[in-house]
Design a protein around this motif. Structure first.
Motif, PDB file in Angstrom:
ATOM      1  N   GLN A 109      -5.237   8.136   5.087  1.00  0.00           N
ATOM      2  CA  GLN A 109      -6.058   8.998   5.920  1.00  0.00           C
ATOM      3  C   GLN A 109      -5.122   9.892   6.723  1.00  0.00           C
ATOM      4  OE1 GLN A 109      -8.891   6.922   8.316  1.00  0.00           O
ATOM      5  NE2 GLN A 109      -9.793   8.798   9.089  1.00  0.00           N
ATOM      6  N   HIS A 113      -2.050  17.350  12.344  1.00  0.00           N
ATOM      7  CA  HIS A 113      -1.370  18.546  11.851  1.00  0.00           C
ATOM      8  C   HIS A 113      -0.101  18.664  12.681  1.00  0.00           C
ATOM      9  CE1 HIS A 113      -4.678  20.405   9.500  1.00  0.00           C
ATOM     10  NE2 HIS A 113      -5.442  19.755  10.365  1.00  0.00           N
ATOM     11  N   THR A 126      -9.278  24.053  10.816  1.00  0.00           N
ATOM     12  CA  THR A 126     -10.658  23.828  11.246  1.00  0.00           C
ATOM     13  C   THR A 126     -10.996  22.364  11.462  1.00  0.00           C
ATOM     14  OG1 THR A 126     -11.401  23.812   8.951  1.00  0.00           O
ATOM     15  CG2 THR A 126     -11.481  25.934  10.108  1.00  0.00           C
ATOM     16  N   SER A 127     -10.090  21.463  11.125  1.00  0.00           N
ATOM     17  CA  SER A 127     -10.377  20.040  11.307  1.00  0.00           C
ATOM     18  C   SER A 127     -10.215  19.660  12.783  1.00  0.00           C
ATOM     19  CB  SER A 127      -9.448  19.186  10.443  1.00  0.00           C
ATOM     20  OG  SER A 127      -8.150  19.147  10.990  1.00  0.00           O
ATOM     21  N   ALA A 128     -10.796  18.543  13.131  1.00  0.00           N
ATOM     22  CA  ALA A 128     -10.713  18.032  14.503  1.00  0.00           C
ATOM     23  C   ALA A 128      -9.489  17.143  14.719  1.00  0.00           C
ATOM     24  CB  ALA A 128     -11.985  17.260  14.835  1.00  0.00           C
ATOM     25  N   LEU A 129      -8.612  17.059  13.727  1.00  0.00           N
ATOM     26  CA  LEU A 129      -7.413  16.228  13.862  1.00  0.00           C
ATOM     27  C   LEU A 129      -6.516  16.760  14.975  1.00  0.00           C
ATOM     28  CD1 LEU A 129      -6.455  15.786  10.098  1.00  0.00           C
ATOM     29  CD2 LEU A 129      -7.560  14.106  11.594  1.00  0.00           C
ATOM     30  N   GLN A 131      -3.397  18.280  16.871  1.00  0.00           N
ATOM     31  CA  GLN A 131      -2.410  19.266  16.436  1.00  0.00           C
ATOM     32  C   GLN A 131      -1.187  19.183  17.339  1.00  0.00           C
ATOM     33  OE1 GLN A 131      -3.951  23.259  15.888  1.00  0.00           O
ATOM     34  NE2 GLN A 131      -5.985  22.458  15.389  1.00  0.00           N
TER      35      GLN A 131
END
Length: 140
Positions: A109, A113, A126-129, A131
């Motif tokens: 998983q 970023h 655009t992901s909620a990960l 950064q």
């Protein structure tokens, strides 16, 4: 993921290089640094540290590029596939493998970023990960 008894196989585009691993480190990020982007020919590279890497075929086809900062990029000399990355001073046994090489689904998983200060202007994250502008510090 922790070490498992499962075996996961992968190969390069021409299938001359093949390998197997027995698990993946838990922390895996999409890296947006310029070297990963150029090495993978995409917006980012996604590589993982693995457990118990065994080269099944084609180890002699591995070629390396050592960047000015001392990091090493490994690729297939026959088809050009990006194989992996090593930090300065690390041996081939410590390679981080490109996740796209695996020939089957793998239990990983992506959790961040990294080096987002260097991302391409045309790449929108655009992901909620989480950064990180540079790298990130991981627990030992």
């Amino acid at each position: 993921m922790k070490h498992t008894l499962e075996t996961y196989k992968g190969s390069c585009l021409c299938k001359e290089i093949s390998f197997e691993v027995h698990g993946f480190e838990q922390h895996i990020a999409h890296c947006h640094c310029s070297m990963c982007r150029k090495f993978h020919g995409s917006a980012y590279g996604t590589l993982a540290k693995v457990h118990e890497l065994t080269w099944l075929s084609g180890k002699e086809l591995l070629k390396e590029y050592v960047a000015p900062n001392g990091t090493t990029r490994t690729f297939c000399s026959h088809c050009g596939s990006s194989i992996g990355f090593r930090s300065k001073g690390c041996s081939l046994s410590e390679i981080e493998l490109a996740l796209a090489l695996f020939d089957e689904d793998i239990p990983v998983q992506i959790d961040a970023h990294i080096f987002t200060d260097y991302k391409s202007n045309w790449d929108e994250i655009t992901s909620a990960l989480p950064q990180y502008q540079e790298g990130r510090k991981l627990p030992d």
